[in-house]
Design a protein around this motif. Structure first.
Motif, PDB file in Angstrom:
ATOM      1  N   PRO A  52       0.834  -1.207   0.000  1.00  0.00           N
ATOM      2  CA  PRO A  52       0.000   0.000   0.000  1.00  0.00           C
ATOM      3  C   PRO A  52       0.866   1.253   0.000  1.00  0.00           C
ATOM      4  N   SER A  53       0.246   2.376  -0.295  1.00  0.00           N
ATOM      5  CA  SER A  53       0.962   3.652  -0.300  1.00  0.00           C
ATOM      6  C   SER A  53       1.247   4.109   1.124  1.00  0.00           C
ATOM      7  N   ALA A  54       2.305   4.869   1.287  1.00  0.00           N
ATOM      8  CA  ALA A  54       2.651   5.406   2.607  1.00  0.00           C
ATOM      9  C   ALA A  54       1.599   6.412   3.050  1.00  0.00           C
ATOM     10  N   PRO A  55       1.229   6.422   4.334  1.00  0.00           N
ATOM     11  CA  PRO A  55       0.269   7.413   4.827  1.00  0.00           C
ATOM     12  C   PRO A  55       0.780   8.832   4.601  1.00  0.00           C
ATOM     13  N   SER A  56      -0.148   9.747   4.351  1.00  0.00           N
ATOM     14  CA  SER A  56       0.209  11.144   4.123  1.00  0.00           C
ATOM     15  C   SER A  56      -0.307  12.004   5.271  1.00  0.00           C
ATOM     16  N   GLY A  57       0.130  13.251   5.299  1.00  0.00           N
ATOM     17  CA  GLY A  57      -0.373  14.206   6.273  1.00  0.00           C
ATOM     18  C   GLY A  57      -0.025  13.895   7.711  1.00  0.00           C
ATOM     19  N   VAL A  58       1.128  13.262   7.946  1.00  0.00           N
ATOM     20  CA  VAL A  58       1.501  12.904   9.320  1.00  0.00           C
ATOM     21  C   VAL A  58       1.913  14.164  10.084  1.00  0.00           C
ATOM     22  N   THR A  59       1.347  14.341  11.280  1.00  0.00           N
ATOM     23  CA  THR A  59       1.713  15.433  12.173  1.00  0.00           C
ATOM     24  C   THR A  59       2.053  14.864  13.546  1.00  0.00           C
ATOM     25  N   ALA A  60       2.880  15.591  14.290  1.00  0.00           N
ATOM     26  CA  ALA A  60       3.255  15.184  15.641  1.00  0.00           C
ATOM     27  C   ALA A  60       3.249  16.422  16.525  1.00  0.00           C
ATOM     28  N   GLN A  61       2.461  16.380  17.583  1.00  0.00           N
ATOM     29  CA  GLN A  61       2.319  17.511  18.486  1.00  0.00           C
ATOM     30  C   GLN A  61       2.617  17.073  19.913  1.00  0.00           C
ATOM     31  N   ALA A  62       3.553  17.742  20.564  1.00  0.00           N
ATOM     32  CA  ALA A  62       3.868  17.414  21.952  1.00  0.00           C
ATOM     33  C   ALA A  62       2.646  17.690  22.821  1.00  0.00           C
ATOM     34  N   GLY A  63       2.196  16.662  23.541  1.00  0.00           N
ATOM     35  CA  GLY A  63       1.071  16.839  24.441  1.00  0.00           C
ATOM     36  C   GLY A  63       1.517  17.239  25.831  1.00  0.00           C
ATOM     37  N   SER A  64       2.732  16.852  26.197  1.00  0.00           N
ATOM     38  CA  SER A  64       3.329  17.191  27.489  1.00  0.00           C
ATOM     39  C   SER A  64       4.824  16.943  27.365  1.00  0.00           C
ATOM     40  N   ALA A  65       5.537  17.015  28.485  1.00  0.00           N
ATOM     41  CA  ALA A  65       6.979  16.774  28.449  1.00  0.00           C
ATOM     42  C   ALA A  65       7.304  15.315  28.164  1.00  0.00           C
ATOM     43  N   THR A  66       6.316  14.432  28.299  1.00  0.00           N
ATOM     44  CA  THR A  66       6.577  13.000  28.126  1.00  0.00           C
ATOM     45  C   THR A  66       5.637  12.323  27.134  1.00  0.00           C
TER      46      THR A  66
ATOM     47  N   VAL B  66       3.521  12.601  23.025  1.00  0.00           N
ATOM     48  CA  VAL B  66       3.332  13.235  21.717  1.00  0.00           C
ATOM     49  C   VAL B  66       2.084  12.649  21.075  1.00  0.00           C
ATOM     50  N   HIS B  67       1.277  13.529  20.478  1.00  0.00           N
ATOM     51  CA  HIS B  67       0.060  13.115  19.772  1.00  0.00           C
ATOM     52  C   HIS B  67       0.388  13.050  18.283  1.00  0.00           C
ATOM     53  N   VAL B  68       0.265  11.856  17.667  1.00  0.00           N
ATOM     54  CA  VAL B  68       0.586  11.644  16.259  1.00  0.00           C
ATOM     55  C   VAL B  68      -0.710  11.429  15.485  1.00  0.00           C
ATOM     56  N   MET B  69      -0.847  12.128  14.352  1.00  0.00           N
ATOM     57  CA  MET B  69      -2.027  11.989  13.494  1.00  0.00           C
ATOM     58  C   MET B  69      -1.587  11.818  12.042  1.00  0.00           C
ATOM     59  N   TRP B  70      -2.491  11.281  11.202  1.00  0.00           N
ATOM     60  CA  TRP B  70      -2.217  11.111   9.783  1.00  0.00           C
ATOM     61  C   TRP B  70      -3.540  11.027   9.028  1.00  0.00           C
ATOM     62  N   ASN B  71      -3.478  11.133   7.709  1.00  0.00           N
ATOM     63  CA  ASN B  71      -4.677  11.017   6.876  1.00  0.00           C
ATOM     64  C   ASN B  71      -5.061   9.558   6.730  1.00  0.00           C
ATOM     65  N   GLN B  72      -6.328   9.258   6.978  1.00  0.00           N
ATOM     66  CA  GLN B  72      -6.783   7.876   6.864  1.00  0.00           C
ATOM     67  C   GLN B  72      -6.881   7.483   5.399  1.00  0.00           C
ATOM     68  N   ALA B  73      -6.488   6.270   5.084  1.00  0.00           N
ATOM     69  CA  ALA B  73      -6.534   5.781   3.707  1.00  0.00           C
ATOM     70  C   ALA B  73      -7.978   5.602   3.255  1.00  0.00           C
ATOM     71  N   PRO B  74      -8.268   5.772   1.953  1.00  0.00           N
ATOM     72  CA  PRO B  74      -9.631   5.537   1.465  1.00  0.00           C
ATOM     73  C   PRO B  74     -10.036   4.079   1.624  1.00  0.00           C
ATOM     74  N   THR B  75     -11.338   3.831   1.668  1.00  0.00           N
ATOM     75  CA  THR B  75     -11.858   2.484   1.892  1.00  0.00           C
ATOM     76  C   THR B  75     -11.325   1.490   0.869  1.00  0.00           C
ATOM     77  N   LYS B  76     -11.253   1.900  -0.392  1.00  0.00           N
ATOM     78  CA  LYS B  76     -10.849   0.975  -1.456  1.00  0.00           C
ATOM     79  C   LYS B  76      -9.401   0.520  -1.329  1.00  0.00           C
ATOM     80  N   ALA B  77      -8.616   1.181  -0.467  1.00  0.00           N
ATOM     81  CA  ALA B  77      -7.215   0.796  -0.305  1.00  0.00           C
ATOM     82  C   ALA B  77      -7.059  -0.512   0.455  1.00  0.00           C
ATOM     83  N   GLY B  78      -8.102  -0.956   1.173  1.00  0.00           N
ATOM     84  CA  GLY B  78      -8.049  -2.232   1.886  1.00  0.00           C
ATOM     85  C   GLY B  78      -7.062  -2.246   3.033  1.00  0.00           C
ATOM     86  N   ILE B  79      -6.979  -1.147   3.782  1.00  0.00           N
ATOM     87  CA  ILE B  79      -6.037  -1.047   4.884  1.00  0.00           C
ATOM     88  C   ILE B  79      -6.636  -1.681   6.137  1.00  0.00           C
ATOM     89  N   SER B  80      -5.856  -2.526   6.835  1.00  0.00           N
ATOM     90  CA  SER B  80      -6.344  -3.188   8.050  1.00  0.00           C
ATOM     91  C   SER B  80      -5.783  -2.559   9.320  1.00  0.00           C
TER      92      SER B  80
END
Length: 325
Positions: free
Chosen positions: A31-45, A47-61
């Motif tokens: 499959p293709s690599a996830p896009s739109g990855v962000t990382a935001q420090a939530g505290s000193a210990t 990190v909140h990581v987010m990314w764009n969810q793949a479309p349904t037809k990609a068959g990602i589990s």
């Protein structure tokens, strides 16, 4: 001449054998690599990581999150974010995400996203003040925009957490006071709150809630009710059962519906949660009921990818058989 023909025949056979081996050993396309990855420090210990969810037809589990070259967490395909904890204060990290398809094939790593955790404050146990002035509006049929007043804390604000109902769904940096929440459903009412977090992971009380209803567009609001609902009765080992079967609503999520609520006679009876991967096609479930000759009204509804419960199926009336089981 015969020797030349024999050599040519052997060469042709070898070429065909190599071609056959190549076709049998062909591996599934990654499959293709996830896009739109962000990382935001939530505290000193953390990190909140987010990314764009793949479309349904990609068959990602599912997805796998990495810190540098080390795997830190597996995330189901129904989610596109996670909190990574146990980090060190004042430390630089780089996070990547890989997608995994139903064959277990992993995608390449996403583009690396750097983030530095803030320094911790010794013996800081005082929570920040509650964020004020939360407002919001729909941004199309599947997103909302939120805005709030910045909170105050004796050691500053590291991040803000956005909650939908009782679940954290997003996080933004402490230097911002806006957020865009996506993956919502048209024609649905949502309730949001915001909390502030400092470097020591002290969390403020929740802001006041704001309710927003996304608009409903023509052809943009598929039916959320289970379909082709059936209910029959049977007896086994001295007990009476209702055997239920249905087709899941088309939620737009590749992993299926994780759980359902079943109602008897208009009252909640039980929650059905699949222990593993939800069934494809027709789902089935049996529930034990009371005596012979009992009449029951039964219906069910599905949990949607945004956490809300969808519309009810058709309500069926079933009567258990007479006589002894």
């Amino acid at each position: 001449m015969r020797k030349i023909l024999r050599i040519a025949t052997l060469i042709s056979a070898a070429v065909l054998a190599l071609a056959a081996c190549g076709s049998n050993d062909e591996e599934p396309k990654a499959p293709s690599a996830p896009s739109g990855v962000t990382a935001q420090a939530g505290s000193a210990t953390s990190v909140h990581v987010m990314w764009n969810q793949a479309p349904t037809k990609a068959g990602i589990s599912g997805y796998t999150v990495y810190r540098g070259g080390a795997k830190v967490k597996d995330v189901p395909a129904t989610r596109n974010m996670t909190d990574v904890t146990g980090l060190k204060p004042s430390t630089a990290y780089t996070f990547t995400v890989r997608a995994r398809d139903t064959h277990g094939t992993l995608s390449p790593h996403s583009t690396g996203t750097p983030v530095t955790t803030p320094g911790t404050v010794t013996e800081d146990r005082k929570a920040p003040a509650r964020p004020t002035g939360l407002t919001g509006k729909s941004d199309g049929a599947r997103a909302v925009l939120l805005r709030w007043g910045k909170a105050t804390g004796d050691q500053g604000i590291t991040s803000y957490d956005i909650h939908q109902g009782g679940s954290k769904i997003h996080s933004v940096g402490g230097d911002t006071s806006t957020a865009r929440v996506t993956r919502l459903r048209p024609g649905t009412r949502y309730r949001f709150t915001v909390t502030a977090r400092d470097a020591a992971s002290n969390i403020s009380p929740a802001s006041r809630s704001v309710e927003i209803t996304t608009p409903r567009g023509a052809g943009d609001d598929p039916d959320t009710a289970p379909t082709a609902f059936r209910a029959t009765t049977r007896t086994a080992d001295g007990a009476y059962y209702l055997d239920l079967s249905w087709l899941a609503p088309k939620t737009g999520d590749s992993t299926g519906v994780p759980s359902y609520q079943i109602y008897l006679d208009g009252t909640f009876a039980t929650t059905l949660a699949w222990g593993g991967e939800p069934p494809r096609g027709r789902a089935t479930h049996s529930i034990q009921v009371g005596k012979s000759g009992g009449t029951y009204r039964v219906k069910l509804r599905a949990q949607l990818p945004d956490g809300n419960w969808g519309a009810f199926s058709t309500e069926l009336t079933v009567t258990t058989g007479g006589g002894r089981p």
